[in-house]
Structure formats: C-alpha cells, structure tokens
Design an enzyme around this catalytic site. Structure first.
Site, PDB file in Angstrom:
ATOM      1  N   GLY A 186      -0.200   4.848   3.284  1.00  0.00           N
ATOM      2  CA  GLY A 186      -0.990   4.019   2.640  1.00  0.00           C
ATOM      3  C   GLY A 186      -2.183   3.661   3.222  1.00  0.00           C
ATOM      4  CB  CYS A 210       0.105   3.388  16.248  1.00  0.00           C
ATOM      5  SG  CYS A 210       1.554   3.429  15.259  1.00  0.00           S
ATOM      6  CG  MET A 265       7.666   6.115  10.589  1.00  0.00           C
ATOM      7  SD  MET A 265       5.803   6.450  11.073  1.00  0.00           S
ATOM      8  CE  MET A 265       5.348   6.388   9.409  1.00  0.00           C
ATOM      9  CB  CYS A 304       2.635  -2.922  14.317  1.00  0.00           C
ATOM     10  SG  CYS A 304       2.620  -1.706  15.310  1.00  0.00           S
ATOM     11  CG  ASP A 338      -2.032  -1.001   1.068  1.00  0.00           C
ATOM     12  OD1 ASP A 338      -2.180  -1.398  -0.066  1.00  0.00           O
ATOM     13  OD2 ASP A 338      -2.490  -1.671   2.270  1.00  0.00           O
TER      14      ASP A 338
END
Length: 371
Positions: A128, A104, A39, A200, A19
């Site tokens: 994205g 986040c 990041m 994540c 994406d």
C-alpha cells in the site's frame, strides 16, 4: 508474454491499514489471483497486555473476508530483529539518527517478504505504498506517488531493478482521500481506521522511555561549542540535530537547538537561534548509496534531493565516489542535516536512489560536532 490477470498471482503485504486494504481490493477487482499476507515483524504487547499486531491481524482477516481472498500471517520477527532493530540500536549508540523504515523496506518487505511470496508461486508482490513503477527505456523507473503529501519513495530509495520488476503499487496513482473513499464505498472494515504514525515497533509509546529499555541512559553535560555549560542532558542518543524541545534551557531571547553530540565524551552541543550558523551545512558524504537503475553514474550530475521525509526538494550536485558513496553539494546551505538519515535523489518525478548521510561539511570543512 504477460499472463492474463486471472493467471497472475499477486501477494499483498497487508498491515491492517486502509492503504493495503484498498491495494488488495483494487487488485481483486482487476481480476488478479490475490493472496493477503500479514507480516508479523515485532512481538508487541502494550502495558495493558494488548498486542497491537493481534488487532491489526484481525482487521486483515475482516478485510480479506470482505474482499473474498485467502490470507495468512507470516512471522519475520527474527529477520526484523537481526536486520532492522539491531541496526537501529547500533546507530543510536553511535550518536546517529537512523531511519528504520528505509531498512525495513530493504530487508523485510522487499527482501524477506518478497522471497516468501515467490516461494508460494507469486508473480508479483504488492504493498500500500504511495509510489509508482513504470517500465520505459528498457528499465524500471520508480516515480513519486501522485499524492505529494503521501509520497513514500523517500523510504523506498534502496530498491533496485530486481525488486521493481516484481512489485505493484496499486494505490500509487491515487490521492489519500480517494483511497479512503474507495474503502468507504466498498464498506471495508478499515475505511475509518486512522493512519499509524511513528516507528512501527514503538507505536504510540514515549520514544525516550522505549529506547531506555535497550540503551541505558547516560546523563551528561549540555554545552555550547565555546564550552559554556548550559545544562544537563538525559543521554545523547535521545536527541537529534535541530531538536528544540526538551532542552530545558531557560532565559530570554531566541530558542536553543541541538547542533551536535560527542558520544565518546557524552556531551550534547547546543546553539541559540533558528538561523544559527552551526545548524547549517553546505555538503555531505553519503555511504551505502543505491541507484534504482542498478547503474552507478560515471560523472557528477545535478538533481534534487531530500535529507528528511517531510522536506521540499533542494537543488544539489552529486559526485559519485569510487567506494560506492557520494559527495552531495547543496545549491544553498541546508539546515539540520543529520547523520544516519537518508539522502534521496530525484529527477523530477523519478526517484534515482539514495544513501545514508555519514558526514556533514560546511565550506569543505567537516563539522566535527555533528558526529
């Protein structure tokens, strides 16, 4: 006066996924001055000593080289630990089920990253995400992504005018299949990479096992709201409202579900049957409510809402409260509304904002067992 694309610097947050790769490609094709930034939010080495972030960064490098844009990595691990992960642990400790993606986006992608991008001369950042921004009636509106299966406005509910004025969502108007096709036609290294799922920092690992490293498990009793003991639990923080699997309650008849938890007493409450009344509520109180327009509504109003990401919108009446929260009354009883999760408000395609579910009620009475 808007600058021409070639004079407009856009810094793209690149994850190593398809994406954000296509977002960067489209901006480059439109003539923008594009920089890719990876990041690094989490120090993540798996059991085999392989850091998944390293693999993702290598994909970012490949894609940026293919597109022909400069790239580098920025470390946000400290901010992520302080603002997102600490919040995540504290919420679980309190018996709630947090949504780290919302935090986040609020604290890292659209704050720390945005500030970093501006410090290197960016006019805009891009990600994205499947969402859209439109400027009309003198303000920025955040609209659902065109692909209803991928729309991510639920996770972006804490954004306001300051962020939206500096954000581009280059793939928000596309279907996921189109994004894959564009990546394939361009020969991008990430064209066939599978989408990441889950939280994540946990990745593919077992959630229970991961959490136990940070919050020591405290096994306890599992019982009905009438006090009948049905078994033992591994630690109340491992369970969420509406959960069915992993309870280990035998016997015949309908399945059992988690309906609540008492952190102080270390009790997990369960009830039998999908339609059990204890799973249902008729209103909630939300805290930390953000309005995308930056204007708090003056009076109660009708709209639709989601209480979890993959849920169809439901009709609600929102009563803004003086303390910055909101009371949300449902048109029909809702199942497994969970403290700690986001409640997000919509008017058709437009995302109006959202907050954190704090308390849950049935017919005006607080459900004490929900937390």
């Amino acid at each position: 006066m808007n600058k021409a694309p070639h004079e407009t610097r856009v810094v793209v947050g690149m994850s190593g996924g398809v994406d954000s790769s296509v977002a960067a490609l489209l901006l480059k094709e439109q003539g923008y001055d594009v920089i890719g930034i990876f990041m690094k939010n989490w120090d993540d080495t798996d059991e085999n000593g392989v850091c998944t972030a390293t693999e993702d960064y290598e994909d970012v490098v490949r894609v940026c080289n293919q597109i022909g844009i400069p790239y580098y990595a920025v470390n946000f691990e400290k901010q992520y630990w302080d603002k997102v992960f600490t919040y995540f642990l504290n919420e679980y400790k309190a018996g709630r089920t947090p949504n780290p993606d919302v935090m986040c986006n609020k604290e890292i992608k659209f704050k720390a990253f945005l500030e970093h991008a501006m410090s290197i001369g960016a006019d805009y950042i891009a990600t994205g995400h499947y969402a859209r921004v439109e400027f009309r009636d003198g303000e920025y509106k955040m609209l659902r992504g065109a692909d209803p299966n991928k729309d991510q406005t639920y996770f972006l509910n804490q954004l306001g005018q300051a962020q939206l004025s500096k954000v581009m969502f280059p793939i928000g108007h596309l279907q996921k299949a189109d994004v894959r096709r564009i990546a394939k036609e361009a020969g991008l290294a990430t064209a066939g990479k599978k989408d990441s799922t889950g939280i994540c920092f946990i990745g593919e690992r077992d959630f229970k096992e991961f959490l136990s490293h940070y919050l020591p498990a405290q096994p306890g009793v599992m019982k009905t709201l009438d006090g009948e003991v049905k078994g033992r639990h591994d630690g109340v923080m491992y369970y969420t409202i509406g959960q069915r699997h992993g309870l280990g309650i035998g016997g015949s008849g309908e399945p059992w579900f988690v309906v609540g938890k008492d952190v102080r007493e270390n009790v997990l409450y369960v009830a039998q049957g999908f339609e059990n009344e204890y799973l249902y509520s008729t209103s909630l109180k939300a805290v930390d409510v953000n309005w995308v327009s930056d204007r708090k509504p003056e009076a109660p109003f009708r709209c639709t809402a989601k209480f979890r990401y993959r849920q169809p919108d439901v009709g609600v009446t929102v009563h803004p409260l003086a303390d910055g929260g909101a009371e949300v009354v449902f048109d029909a009883p809702a199942r497994a509304v969970t403290p700690g999760q986001a409640v997000v408000f919509y008017n058709g395609e437009e995302c109006l904002g959202g907050g954190t579910i704090d308390e849950v009620f049935r017919n005006g009475e607080k459900l004490w067992y929900v937390g």
